[in-house]
Write a protein that holds these residues in place. Sequence first.
Motif, PDB file in Angstrom:
ATOM      1  N   VAL A 113       7.801   0.606   2.384  1.00  0.00           N
ATOM      2  CA  VAL A 113       7.716   0.044   3.552  1.00  0.00           C
ATOM      3  C   VAL A 113       7.459   0.936   4.775  1.00  0.00           C
ATOM      4  O   VAL A 113       7.733   2.179   4.743  1.00  0.00           O
ATOM      5  CB  VAL A 113       9.353  -0.531   3.885  1.00  0.00           C
ATOM      6  N   GLY A 114       6.753   0.464   5.615  1.00  0.00           N
ATOM      7  CA  GLY A 114       6.009   1.231   6.660  1.00  0.00           C
ATOM      8  C   GLY A 114       4.677   1.818   6.338  1.00  0.00           C
ATOM      9  O   GLY A 114       4.394   2.594   7.283  1.00  0.00           O
ATOM     10  N   THR A 115       4.034   1.393   5.393  1.00  0.00           N
ATOM     11  CA  THR A 115       2.743   1.884   4.910  1.00  0.00           C
ATOM     12  C   THR A 115       1.627   1.012   5.136  1.00  0.00           C
ATOM     13  O   THR A 115       0.420   1.191   4.712  1.00  0.00           O
ATOM     14  CB  THR A 115       2.585   2.438   3.611  1.00  0.00           C
ATOM     15  N   TYR A 116       1.700  -0.247   5.857  1.00  0.00           N
ATOM     16  CA  TYR A 116       0.598  -1.139   6.057  1.00  0.00           C
ATOM     17  C   TYR A 116      -0.343  -0.453   6.981  1.00  0.00           C
ATOM     18  O   TYR A 116       0.199   0.281   7.732  1.00  0.00           O
ATOM     19  CB  TYR A 116       1.279  -2.437   6.715  1.00  0.00           C
ATOM     20  N   PRO A 117      -1.668  -0.996   6.911  1.00  0.00           N
ATOM     21  CA  PRO A 117      -2.599  -0.261   7.796  1.00  0.00           C
ATOM     22  C   PRO A 117      -2.071  -0.153   9.306  1.00  0.00           C
ATOM     23  O   PRO A 117      -2.514   0.977   9.847  1.00  0.00           O
ATOM     24  CB  PRO A 117      -3.702  -1.259   7.693  1.00  0.00           C
ATOM     25  N   GLN A 118      -1.688  -1.115   9.993  1.00  0.00           N
ATOM     26  CA  GLN A 118      -1.241  -0.994  11.407  1.00  0.00           C
ATOM     27  C   GLN A 118      -0.319   0.032  11.499  1.00  0.00           C
ATOM     28  O   GLN A 118      -0.148   0.698  12.606  1.00  0.00           O
ATOM     29  CB  GLN A 118      -0.900  -2.400  11.813  1.00  0.00           C
ATOM     30  N   GLN A 119       0.750  -0.008  10.435  1.00  0.00           N
ATOM     31  CA  GLN A 119       1.590   1.101  10.777  1.00  0.00           C
ATOM     32  C   GLN A 119       1.404   2.434  10.493  1.00  0.00           C
ATOM     33  O   GLN A 119       1.858   3.556  10.942  1.00  0.00           O
ATOM     34  CB  GLN A 119       2.713   0.779   9.676  1.00  0.00           C
ATOM     35  N   ALA A 120       0.168   2.736   9.560  1.00  0.00           N
ATOM     36  CA  ALA A 120      -0.068   4.004   9.222  1.00  0.00           C
ATOM     37  C   ALA A 120      -0.872   4.429  10.549  1.00  0.00           C
ATOM     38  O   ALA A 120      -0.976   5.631  10.960  1.00  0.00           O
ATOM     39  CB  ALA A 120      -1.196   3.923   8.195  1.00  0.00           C
ATOM     40  N   ILE A 121      -1.667   3.555  11.217  1.00  0.00           N
ATOM     41  CA  ILE A 121      -2.471   3.628  12.460  1.00  0.00           C
ATOM     42  C   ILE A 121      -1.484   4.428  13.405  1.00  0.00           C
ATOM     43  O   ILE A 121      -1.868   5.131  14.363  1.00  0.00           O
ATOM     44  CB  ILE A 121      -3.286   2.709  12.998  1.00  0.00           C
ATOM     45  N   ASP A 122      -0.378   3.503  13.625  1.00  0.00           N
ATOM     46  CA  ASP A 122       0.667   3.835  14.697  1.00  0.00           C
ATOM     47  C   ASP A 122       1.375   5.170  14.401  1.00  0.00           C
ATOM     48  O   ASP A 122       1.750   5.708  15.562  1.00  0.00           O
ATOM     49  CB  ASP A 122       1.852   2.714  14.669  1.00  0.00           C
TER      50      ASP A 122
END
Length: 564
Positions: free
Chosen positions: A337-346
């Motif tokens: 959880v928290g590793t989606y592309p948009q979350q990684a960029i953030d």
Amino acid sequence: MQIVKRKIKQATATRKGKIIFFSLLALIMFAIAGGLLYWQTHKKQIIREQLESAIHGKSDGLYSIRYDSLDLDEASGYLSVKQLHLAYDSNKYLTLRDQDKTPAILLKIYVPEITVTGVKTPKALIDKEIEGTKLELKNPEIEIMYTGEGKDSSQNLPDREIYEQLLGNLNLISIDTVIITGANIRTSNMKTHQTGFKFTNASVQLINVRIDSTANEDASRLFFAKEVMAGCDTGYSLSANGRYNYVMHGVALNSVTRMVTAKDFKLEPRLGEAAFVKSLPTQDDRFDFSIENIAIKNIDFIRLGYDDIIADSVIIGSASFKIYRDLTIPRDKKNRVGTYPQQAIDKIPIPIDVKTILLRNGYVEYKEMNAITKRIGKVIFNNVYTVISNMTNKKELVEKNNIMRADINCRFMDLAPFKVSWLFYLKNPNGRFDLEGNLGSLDAKRMTILTEPMGPARLTDGTINSVYFKLAGNDYSMGGTVKMLYENLKVSLLEKDKDTKKLDKKGFMSFVANIIIKNDNPSGKNKEIRVAEVTNPRNTNRSIFNLSWKTLFKGLKETVGIKK
């Protein structure tokens, strides 16, 4: 993410290296002015003493300088230095470490030859201004060692004070051209002795270099120069886990055109597929990436110096992405959880704003060793054309537009056109994303190359006319609609023969399956089209791509009448 953080940390620490490097250039010019003030018979010894004293003083005793020979002609304003060495004092380094003042980096610099031409003597003597035509460093060897200790160097070097450190007692240093050719640069970790980055045959050209208070305030200057051109033949780095080589070729930077280009960038696995899997305690993807003809356009080099990545576009001519995973070994238990592309960029610790990323022609291959059949299935996407827009983690920009979009057009298995659009909601607390796509017509039998090793099943007949899906997901689930139009679908379920180890048809189970399966959608003329409404909980141990595929596959199964 670890790679990005490591590069950012190293780039930030290198700021102190910039000061020492530019100080070295400034001191060479300063030495000419010093030499002009004394007798011809004493000048070389005086210049040597000035250089050694200045380097020692500017580095608080950490660095010393030596060289083999120096030639100076005051009349023509010419200086040549041979075999110059800049090195740190290991005893002073230990003293600083004991005082909890360990520097973040240490430098070793060797320059076989340095030449300076066109120095204007009256300016140097009367106005304390050194103006020259050309400063050239040939074939330097530069080693940057990261100590793994010390404070962030950017906190210790306010940018507005840099020019003062470079100038010393001078009012101005101005050089028409600074050229560095044939440079080899290497970074390393002092604790592990591992090499970080290596750059071979690097070059730098600085045009209209001016170091004074006014130039420091000039926003159009980079490294105190009006124009900067730089490049290298090869760049190399080893991944932190030792499994990959990062290699790039033909890198070039131009501050006038505001572009960075590269012939290619490669992520090369150091082990073959079998050896890679054998080295793992749990499942992991093996990557083999090659990206060619890269151009970053309209990049803000001034902001890049402050660790801001701002560019209009990244254009990639062609790329190949190959991924392999072996499902026969255990998975890890990591919560993703928290590793989606948009979350990684953030989570990237520096501001990023790239308006558009364009891939003109790509190839994507995913191979999987099935745990049941012990055979490899392969999914291929050819002729991939991709546009990614609004990739940013800057809060003020996200407030205006919080959607990062990826539009992909390709051919699925080289059998049918496939189009998909991803919408990633930036800084959304629940990891929201949307997915919409459609697949064109294909002969179902040709899908056997995929369904047999990964099913295990064989599509013996039928035509898939189209597939359309519209799904929405978050950190914990995904759902939406799936519509597949097809006709005359027939399947054979398979099992592995104990003796031959080959996949054979399960006669009775295949018979039952074809009774259960709805062979057509719609089931006949004037019949209503079946549309699957699906919801699917996320396995938090898996990625966004696994969740999306599982949800889509669930919709496809329900469409043909399979509920489990």
